[in-house]
Design a protein around this motif. Structure first.
Motif: not given
Length: 255
Positions: A13, A17, A23
């Motif tokens: 994740d 980003e 993030a």
């Protein structure tokens, strides 16, 4: 033996980003917060910082672990570069809340309330670098630290030393859990030639004139060790002053 994982695999994740900073900004937006996270060049998926609005705090350092999905923080005061807050968590939202409080200048206890994973080191902020308060702050840190380790002899030694006025007025620091003293604060210490140490075996305490040096006195109680240390202190010690940074130009040349 654990080895470092590919950050793009451990933190997909974050990789999506583009950086930990990005993030964190996205996570902050999801919390309705705005924090100026900055990417650390060279390791964008694992490192970021969050600046503070108050001048007596360094940017909060945020680092991703390499073998487990988890993040650590460390927030320092800039004069001595000593940690005021630290901690680790697997919850990125908790990191954001801690960073927001650090950035906004919240009191240290308020940062802990905003993000319960935050650990307070015991030090308090001394914006004007008053050497007496810096000394008091460092004693408070040592007492906090000693109370958290599973070593009752060391804890007892720190408490006994702190209770002795002749030692309490000196700036304390440690070298591998050996208690030492200075007549100046960090960043440039002026070391007093006396050391106190606790042994985990035989419940003995030792006093030496220098770190890892010959033992002057061995005792069975911390109070006896502290009393022996006081007897061996150099005479005429001046009050603690600020330990200014010594530039290379000011250091004496070697012969």
């Amino acid at each position: 033996m654990s080895t470092s994982a590919d950050p793009a695999v451990l933190y997909p994740d974050i990789a999506a980003e583009g950086s930990l900073g990005a993030a964190l900004r996205a996570a902050a937006a999801g919390e309705g917060l705005s924090v100026p996270f900055t990417v650390r060049e060279g390791d964008p998926l694992r490192s970021a910082t969050a600046a503070s609005t108050v001048p007596h705090r360094t940017p909060l350092a945020i680092s991703a672990w390499t073998v487990e999905r988890r993040w650590s923080i460390r927030g320092c005061e800039p004069f001595q570069d000593m940690a005021l807050v630290e901690g680790d968590t697997a919850d990125l939202a908790q990191i954001v809340r801690a960073a927001q409080a650090w950035h906004g200048g919240a009191e240290l206890a308020e940062i802990r309330r905003a993000a319960p994973f935050v650990h307070l080191t015991g030090r308090f902020e001394v914006p004007d670098h008053d050497p007496v308060l810096l000394t008091e702050s460092e004693w408070q840190h040592l007492r906090t630290e000693a109370g958290e380790v599973d070593w009752p002899e060391y804890h007892a030694l720190v408490e006994a030393a702190c209770a002795e006025p002749a030692l309490r007025r000196l700036y304390p620091f440690t070298s591998h859990w050996t208690l030492r003293f200075s007549t100046t604060t960090r960043p440039h210490l002026t070391v007093v030639p006396i050391c106190l140490a606790a042994a985990q075996r035989e419940n003995r305490y030792t006093v030496s004139a220098r770190y890892m040096g010959e033992v002057l006195v061995g005792t069975t109680t911390p109070e006896e060790a502290v009393a022996a240390a006081v007897r061996n202190l150099p005479s005429g010690l001046a009050p603690v002053t600020v330990g200014a940074v010594v530039s290379s130009a000011a250091r004496p040349a070697r012969g």
